[in-house]
Design an enzyme around this catalytic site. Structure first.
Site, PDB file in Angstrom:
ATOM      1  CB  SER A 122      66.907  44.407  83.897  1.00 46.49           C
ATOM      2  OG  SER A 122      65.463  44.276  85.028  1.00 46.49           O
ATOM      3  CD  GLU A 124      64.221  37.111  80.900  1.00 46.21           C
ATOM      4  OE1 GLU A 124      63.984  37.553  82.096  1.00 46.21           O
ATOM      5  OE2 GLU A 124      63.298  36.246  80.665  1.00 46.21           O
ATOM      6  CG  ASP A 127      60.100  25.110  84.161  1.00 46.89           C
ATOM      7  OD1 ASP A 127      60.037  24.729  85.221  1.00 46.89           O
ATOM      8  OD2 ASP A 127      59.683  26.422  83.867  1.00 46.89           O
ATOM      9  CG  PHE A 177      55.327  31.353  77.862  1.00 49.57           C
ATOM     10  CD1 PHE A 177      55.970  30.474  78.217  1.00 49.57           C
ATOM     11  CD2 PHE A 177      55.733  32.647  78.596  1.00 49.57           C
ATOM     12  CE1 PHE A 177      56.915  30.390  78.871  1.00 49.57           C
ATOM     13  CE2 PHE A 177      56.606  32.668  79.420  1.00 49.57           C
ATOM     14  CZ  PHE A 177      57.429  31.400  79.559  1.00 49.57           C
ATOM     15  CG  HIS A 208      63.074  41.677  84.224  1.00 52.21           C
ATOM     16  ND1 HIS A 208      64.483  41.870  84.034  1.00 52.21           N
ATOM     17  CD2 HIS A 208      63.023  40.471  83.665  1.00 52.21           C
ATOM     18  CE1 HIS A 208      64.952  40.758  83.415  1.00 52.21           C
ATOM     19  NE2 HIS A 208      64.109  39.825  83.500  1.00 52.21           N
TER      20      HIS A 208
END
Ligand code: FAD
Length: 283
Positions: free
Chosen positions: A10, A12, A103, A208, A258
């Site tokens: 998959s 994102e 978040d 990040f 993913h």
């Protein structure tokens, strides 16, 4: 680790904030759709920043013929809003959801509802209609009291009705394999699909990673630092590192991958092709 189920792959996206970003994402989606992923997923701003954008992108790519899974969280909203969204997704043929706590942006004073509560709510409202993915953390969620408690709370999401899990990204395959073993020992038997973050922008990745609790190993960080401003060099080195990581994960029995695309197609495509993922297509 072995399963008779075919691996799931998959990709994102996040909802762009500008018309220009949307036009660019349309091209990226068209490129990545050629890889035939099992589904695309689209993130959701728990603070409300991208809620409309998530719906728009999900419905647009669903109409274009892709399987698309919206991410969803209660965020600061009430159950009616989530109920309405579930109905809308259901009416338009969406049958998979990534359920999260999310978040909230700093300064937003709202009650955080755990992902397990959302999974239970989705099951109560819609029965077995949706395949529900949840998040999990091989290197431990940053708010967790301990490695063990994080996995216990992961188990509550599974008991509430999650079908599979997507992990936070990591660059150390042992973290994943040990995590999966530990989960299995605790009676968690759903597929745990590793989240893969391609390395394109080292500065953004460092920033990040510091907030989401993903570790950039010292050997990797120091090699990336050697490239300085050579962005193409970083990308190419990153492709080698991440291809090898994916190879190790798949040969060790991971049930798929993913990809966090960051709305870019080139690097994901190269890694995907390096791995010779045909995913139902003739080679
Ligand atoms: P939870 O499973 O609810 O866990 C959150 C924390 O609380 C953990 O530390 C857990 O151990 C602890 N906990 C859980 N239940 C309890 C309890 N009952 N009592 C006490 N402590 C508890 N963020 C977004 O805003 N939008 C997105 O679209 C998005 N997509 C993501 C996709 C993936 C695959 C991943 C891995 C993360 C994503 N995130 C997204 C980030 C995610 O929302 C954050 O990591 C968030 O801080 C935790 O979400 P969760 O669903 O894992 O929370």
């Amino acid at each position: 680790m072995s399963s008779t189920e075919p691996n799931k792959y998959s990709i994102e996206f996040y909802p762009p904030r500008t018309a220009e970003g949307e036009a660019k994402l349309d091209m990226v989606h068209a490129q990545l759709a050629k890889l035939n992923p099992d589904f695309f997923s689209v993130t959701y701003g728990a603070g409300g920043s991208t809620k409309k954008g998530t719906q728009q992108i999900v419905l647009r790519y669903k109409t274009a013929g892709s399987n698309v899974a919206p991410h969803l969280s209660f965020g600061g909203t009430d159950e009616n809003e989530v109920r309405a969204l579930l109905s809308r997704y259901r009416e338009t043929g969406v049958d998979r959801i990534v359920a999260l706590r999310g978040d909230l942006p700093s300064g937003v004073a709202a009650h955080h509802r755990f992902a397990s509560e959302l999974v239970a709510f989705i099951r109560k409202e819609t029965g077995d209609h949706f395949h529900i993915d949840v998040a999990c953390y091989p290197e431990t969620h940053p708010d967790s009291k301990s490695y063990a408690s994080d996995i216990d709370y992961f188990k509550t999401k599974v008991e509430a009705g999650a079908n599979s899990a997507l992990t936070q990204y990591f660059y150390n395959p042992d973290a994943y394999f040990r995590f999966v073993d530990y989960c299995q020992d605790r009676g968690i038997n759903i597929p745990i699909v590793p989240g893969i973050m391609p390395i394109t922008n080292f500065e953004n990745l460092s920033r990040f990673s510091a907030t989401c609790g993903a570790e950039i190993p010292r050997w990797l960080r120091s090699q990336l630092e050697c490239f300085g401003d050579d962005k193409e060099g970083i990308r190419e080195f990153g492709i080698d590192v991440v291809t090898e990581l994916c190879d190790d994960l798949l040969s060790g029995g991971a049930p798929g991958l993913h990809f966090y695309s960051m709305n870019l197609s080139r690097t994901v495509t190269q890694i995907w092709n390096n791995l010779s993922i045909s995913n139902g297509k003739a080679d």
